[in-house]
Each structure stands twice: as structure tokens, then as C-alpha cells.
Motif scaffolding. Structure first.
Motif, PDB file in Angstrom:
ATOM      1  N   ALA A   1       0.830  -1.204   0.000  1.00  0.00           N
ATOM      2  CA  ALA A   1       0.000   0.000   0.000  1.00  0.00           C
ATOM      3  C   ALA A   1       0.869   1.260   0.000  1.00  0.00           C
ATOM      4  N   GLY A   2       1.923   1.254   0.827  1.00  0.00           N
ATOM      5  CA  GLY A   2       2.802   2.414   0.878  1.00  0.00           C
ATOM      6  C   GLY A   2       3.526   2.651  -0.426  1.00  0.00           C
ATOM      7  N   ALA A   3       4.050   1.569  -1.029  1.00  0.00           N
ATOM      8  CA  ALA A   3       4.751   1.717  -2.307  1.00  0.00           C
ATOM      9  C   ALA A   3       3.814   2.219  -3.397  1.00  0.00           C
ATOM     10  N   SER A   4       2.607   1.690  -3.433  1.00  0.00           N
ATOM     11  CA  SER A   4       1.654   2.110  -4.465  1.00  0.00           C
ATOM     12  C   SER A   4       1.209   3.555  -4.246  1.00  0.00           C
ATOM     13  N   LEU A   5       1.028   3.916  -2.982  1.00  0.00           N
ATOM     14  CA  LEU A   5       0.631   5.291  -2.684  1.00  0.00           C
ATOM     15  C   LEU A   5       1.714   6.273  -3.133  1.00  0.00           C
ATOM     16  N   ILE A   6       2.990   5.952  -2.830  1.00  0.00           N
ATOM     17  CA  ILE A   6       4.095   6.808  -3.268  1.00  0.00           C
ATOM     18  C   ILE A   6       4.153   6.863  -4.791  1.00  0.00           C
ATOM     19  N   ALA A   7       4.040   5.693  -5.434  1.00  0.00           N
ATOM     20  CA  ALA A   7       4.215   5.621  -6.880  1.00  0.00           C
ATOM     21  C   ALA A   7       3.120   6.340  -7.651  1.00  0.00           C
ATOM     22  N   THR A   8       1.925   6.457  -7.068  1.00  0.00           N
ATOM     23  CA  THR A   8       0.823   7.119  -7.774  1.00  0.00           C
ATOM     24  C   THR A   8       0.565   8.547  -7.286  1.00  0.00           C
ATOM     25  N   SER A   9       1.384   9.027  -6.358  1.00  0.00           N
ATOM     26  CA  SER A   9       1.084  10.302  -5.703  1.00  0.00           C
ATOM     27  C   SER A   9       1.168  11.509  -6.628  1.00  0.00           C
ATOM     28  N   LEU A  10       1.974  11.429  -7.697  1.00  0.00           N
ATOM     29  CA  LEU A  10       2.149  12.589  -8.582  1.00  0.00           C
ATOM     30  C   LEU A  10       1.572  12.384  -9.981  1.00  0.00           C
ATOM     31  N   ALA A  11       0.958  11.232 -10.214  1.00  0.00           N
ATOM     32  CA  ALA A  11       0.507  10.930 -11.574  1.00  0.00           C
ATOM     33  C   ALA A  11      -0.492  11.958 -12.107  1.00  0.00           C
ATOM     34  N   TRP A  12      -1.285  12.562 -11.207  1.00  0.00           N
ATOM     35  CA  TRP A  12      -2.289  13.528 -11.641  1.00  0.00           C
ATOM     36  C   TRP A  12      -1.654  14.794 -12.227  1.00  0.00           C
ATOM     37  N   ILE A  13      -0.380  15.070 -11.901  1.00  0.00           N
ATOM     38  CA  ILE A  13       0.273  16.288 -12.398  1.00  0.00           C
ATOM     39  C   ILE A  13       0.492  16.206 -13.908  1.00  0.00           C
ATOM     40  N   GLY A  14       0.782  14.986 -14.418  1.00  0.00           N
ATOM     41  CA  GLY A  14       1.072  14.840 -15.844  1.00  0.00           C
ATOM     42  C   GLY A  14      -0.022  15.364 -16.749  1.00  0.00           C
ATOM     43  N   PRO A  15      -1.267  14.847 -16.622  1.00  0.00           N
ATOM     44  CA  PRO A  15      -2.341  15.369 -17.474  1.00  0.00           C
ATOM     45  C   PRO A  15      -2.610  16.853 -17.267  1.00  0.00           C
ATOM     46  N   LEU A  16      -2.525  17.308 -16.004  1.00  0.00           N
ATOM     47  CA  LEU A  16      -2.795  18.717 -15.723  1.00  0.00           C
ATOM     48  C   LEU A  16      -1.778  19.609 -16.431  1.00  0.00           C
ATOM     49  N   ALA A  17      -0.493  19.260 -16.325  1.00  0.00           N
ATOM     50  CA  ALA A  17       0.554  20.066 -16.952  1.00  0.00           C
ATOM     51  C   ALA A  17       0.481  19.991 -18.471  1.00  0.00           C
ATOM     52  N   VAL A  18       0.262  18.792 -19.018  1.00  0.00           N
ATOM     53  CA  VAL A  18       0.170  18.650 -20.480  1.00  0.00           C
ATOM     54  C   VAL A  18      -1.009  19.439 -21.021  1.00  0.00           C
ATOM     55  N   GLY A  19      -2.157  19.335 -20.356  1.00  0.00           N
ATOM     56  CA  GLY A  19      -3.331  20.072 -20.822  1.00  0.00           C
ATOM     57  C   GLY A  19      -3.115  21.572 -20.812  1.00  0.00           C
TER      58      GLY A  19
END
Length: 422
Positions: free
Chosen positions: A360-378
Motif C-alpha cells: 500500500a505504501g509503495a503504491s501510494l508513493i508511486a501514484t502520488s504525482l501521476a495527476w500532475i502529468g495530465p494537468l501540466a500537459v493540458g
């Protein structure tokens, strides 16, 4: 465990019930994942059909996305305290109940958008519980030398569901508003049947320590997995690499969509593009075991960021969605290879009593910034055009690739045999 002991364990696994039970569980989870992917599309589409509001459709999607970061750590605690078979059954039964509420409401009228958002949140939270619990189940059913193959199969299962589920959800919704939710409920029944066929004990090992009562004690228990992971360089750097790499992947996916649409591709062609990329994930699962036998663990980990760095700048000149899909498919093949290498060692190194919380901790860390990609690209695409967005993502991909190649712990990952002894 010696290499010879590992070989004996693998032979025993292939010929006895552990291998059969693992494959049965994967079959049930594949069907269940396809149902969940179908309603990932169907729930916001139904909200749009009922309300006519893109905002309310987005609210349903946001509720689904919010569930993972809010429920991952509690799911990890549950996976380390409770019988894992019971948790898998609770997850599947809960998803049946969630879809049943939509079916009942559709029979009497139109479900309110708030209900659809709550169902999306519940479905995603229950999926998270199953996904976190599953890693401890792997440890119980799969010998350490076979863990890379098992992880690759799990990744391929998710990729296959992502190919089949979304178009099926749209087609079922067009045929009848209740159909995708009935399919999701039935798919969860398949998962229940698969779990019930697993006879190997799945209860986690006791850690022998007393956990303090109250919120403070629960919070300490929840973050223990992150603390354990952070103190181990390979675990820490692997999680951080996937934090950065997941941001790259989320940016690449939206960037590919926007570039294709900007240069005239229709929705059908864009759907085909993502289907081709999804096929890459399935192929990765099929070839992972053979490919990792010929390349070092270091390059299995570094291959994904290297391929992203190679593919992104090509979007400056390639705009055909089918060609983009073909170019992107190897990225998703390499994603499976890297995950099989990193996650298998994480599962083998982690004490059984910490499996859920570390995952759970590894997955939480690994997905914590994924939302920035679409926001910045858009934002960059809208403000400065496709070329600027491509160059921005290329720059980030260069940073990620450099980190993957220079990290000492990722250059020398532990052997699976060593991990199994820890």
C-alpha cells in the motif's frame, strides 16, 4: 534459499495446487477487472446521459480517482491483520452490492449523480483492497523464483482488462443502461468463485508486537509499511522511480490523445490507438519471463524510462494515431518488465506481516504525482501548442531516465534468491 532449493520449489509449485490456485485466482480477477473497467467508462457516461452536465460526469470520475489515495493505507493495515481470503471475498461481495444499488435505482427511475459518485468511490476502494491484499496472496502461493512471472501475469491481466473493459462498457450502455452494471456484478461473482477454490491458508503471519489503541496507534501502524520501505535503498528508489515514471506515463497518454485529436483523428481511431498500447501490456506479460532471462534486472528496470524518452519527441513529427499506438506499445511492454523485476523483489523481501502495508505504501508513493502529468500537459498544450507540450514531457523523461540509470541501488538490485532468504 539456495538456487537448487528454488528450482525444487518451482517444480513443486507447477505440479501441485499452489500453481493451480494461483492461476484460478488470476482468471477470476481478470474477469472482475474487465467488469470494473467497463463501469469505469459506464458510470460517468450514465451521469452525462442523465444530467447532461460534463461537470457532474467529471465528479463521478473524480470520486473514483480519489478512492485510491484515501483507502490504500487502511487497506494495507487490513491486509496485514485479517485473513486475506476473507478480504478478497469482502471486496468482491461489496462490488456486487455497489452495482446492485445502481441496477435497483435504474429499475425505478434515474439514479442521482451523487449515488453514481458514491458507487464509483466504493468500487474503486474495494478494488484497492483486493489489489493490496493480492500481494500477500502471491507470497503464499508462489515460490520466490517464480514471483517475476507471477507479477508479469498480474500486470498482463490488468492490461487485458483495460483493452476489453472500456469499449465493452460503452457498447453495453448503448444497448441498455443497466447492462454494464449487471456485467460488473456478474464479473465480481466470478472472482468470488475463484477465491473460494483457493484452499491454501492465506492468513498473514503475526508480527508479535502490540499495536497501540486509538487513532494515533492506528496511524502509526498504517505508516509502518512506508517507514520499512523507506529505510531500504532498493525499495525506496524503486518507489520513487515509479512516482516519476507514472507521471511520465500519464503525461504521455494524454499527450498522445491530444496530438492525435489536434491533427484530425476521430474518437474511433483514438480508441484504436489506446487498444494497441494496451496490447503492449499483454505482450509484456507473455514475454516477461523469457526477456528477463536475457537482460539484467538493471536494464529491465531502466528500459521503460529509456523508451518513453525515445517515443515522446517523435510526436513532434508523427501524428497518425495507429502509428502512435504502435510506437507506444513497447513502452507498455517495458512497464510490465520493470514491474515484474521491482515488485517481485519487494514481495520476496517484505516480511509476511508487513506485506499489505508495504504494498500500500509503495503504491501510494508511486501514484502520488501521476495527476500532475495530465494537468501540466493540458495547460501547456492549450497555452503554447503541441510542440511545447512534447518538449516539456521530453525534458521530464530525460530527468527520469537519468535517475534510473544513475541510482546505485537500481543498478545493483538484490537477487531473488537473496531476497527469499531475508
Amino acid at each position: 534459499m539456495s538456487i537448487r532449493d528454488g528450482e525444487i520449489a518451482c517444480d513443486r509449485w507447477r505440479s501441485r495446487r499452489g500453481g493451480r490456485e494461483f492461476l484460478t485466482l488470476m482468471a477470476g480477477q481478470t474477469i472482475s477487472d474487465a467488469g470494473s473497467q467497463a463501469t469505469t467508462v459506464a458510470l460517468p457516461l450514465l451521469a452525462l446521459l442523465i444530467s447532461g452536465s460534463p461537470f457532474e460526469a467529471g465528479l463521478v470520475g473524480f470520486a473514483r480517482a480519489l478512492a485510491y489515495p484515501l483507502t490504500a493505507l487502511p487497506a494495507g493495515v487490513a491486509a496485514d491483520r485479517c485473513d486475506r481470503r476473507r478480504l478478497l471475498l469482502i471486496s468482491a461481495l461489496g462490488r456486487v452490492a455497489a452495482m446492485a444499488t445502481v441496477l435497483v435505482t435504474l429499475l425505478v427511475g434515474h439514479p442521482p449523480v451523487l449515488e453514481l459518485a458514491l458507487v464509483a468511490f466504493a468500487d474503486s476502494a474495494l478494488w484497492t483492497l483486493a489489489a493490496v491484499t493480492e500481494r500477500g496472496v502471491f507470497r503464499a502461493l508462489v515460490p520466490a523464483p517464480e514471483l517475476p512471472r507471477a507479477i508479469a501475469l498480474s500486470q498482463g491481466r490488468e492490461a487485458a482488462a483495460s483493452i476489453v473493459g472500456p469499449p465493452l462498457g460503452g457498447a453495453l450502455l448503448a444497448a441498455g443502461r443497466a447492462l454494464p452494471f449487471a456485467f460488473d456484478a456478474l464479473s465480481s461473482v466470478a472472482a468470488i468463485v475463484a477465491v473460494l477454490r483457493v484452499r491454501t491458508p492465506l492468513a498473514p503471519a503475526a508480527d508479535g508486537r502490540r499495536v497501540a489503541a486509538g487513532f494515533r496507534g492506528a496511524a502509526t501502524h498504517a505508516v509502518e509499511g512506508i517507514r520499512w520501505l523507506w529505510r531500504r535503498p532498493f525499495m525506496r528508489d524503486g518507489a520513487l522511480l515509479y512516482t516519476a515514471a507514472n507521471l511520465s506515463l500519464s503525461a504521455l497518454e494524454l499527450l498522445a490523445l491530444l496530438v492525435a485529436q489536434h491533427f484530425g483523428a476521430g474518437t474511433g481511431a483514438i480508441g484504436l490507438m489506446f487498444a494497441i498500447m494496451g496490447v503492449g501490456g499483454v505482450l509484456g506479460a507473455l514475454v516477461a519471463n523469457r526477456v528477463t532471462a536475457f537482460i539484467s534486472p538493471r536494464w529491465a528496470i531502466a528500459l521503460e524510462p529509456c523508451l518513453v524518452l525515445g517515443v515522446v519527441p517523435v510526436l513532434l513529427v508523427v501524428h497518425n494515431p495507429v502509428v502512435i499506438g504502435v510506437l507506444g506499445a513497447p513502452v507498455f511492454i517495458s512497464t510490465v518488465l520493470g514491474s515484474a523485476t521491482v515488485v517481485s523483489r519487494r514481495v520476496a523481501l517484505t516480511p509476511d506481516a508487513l506485506q499489505g502495508r508495504v504494498q500500500a505504501g509503495a503504491s501510494l508513493i508511486a501514484t502520488s504525482l501521476a495527476w500532475i502529468g495530465p494537468l501540466a500537459v493540458g495547460a501547456v498544450f492549450a497555452g503554447f501548442g503541441p510542440s511545447a507540450a512534447v518538449l516539456m514531457v521530453t525534458g521530464w523523461a530525460l530527468v527520469v531516465t537519468t535517475g534510473a540509470l544513475l541510482s546505485p541501488s537500481l543498478r545493483h538490485p538484490p537477487a531473488l534468491e537473496t531476497a527469499a532468504e531475508s
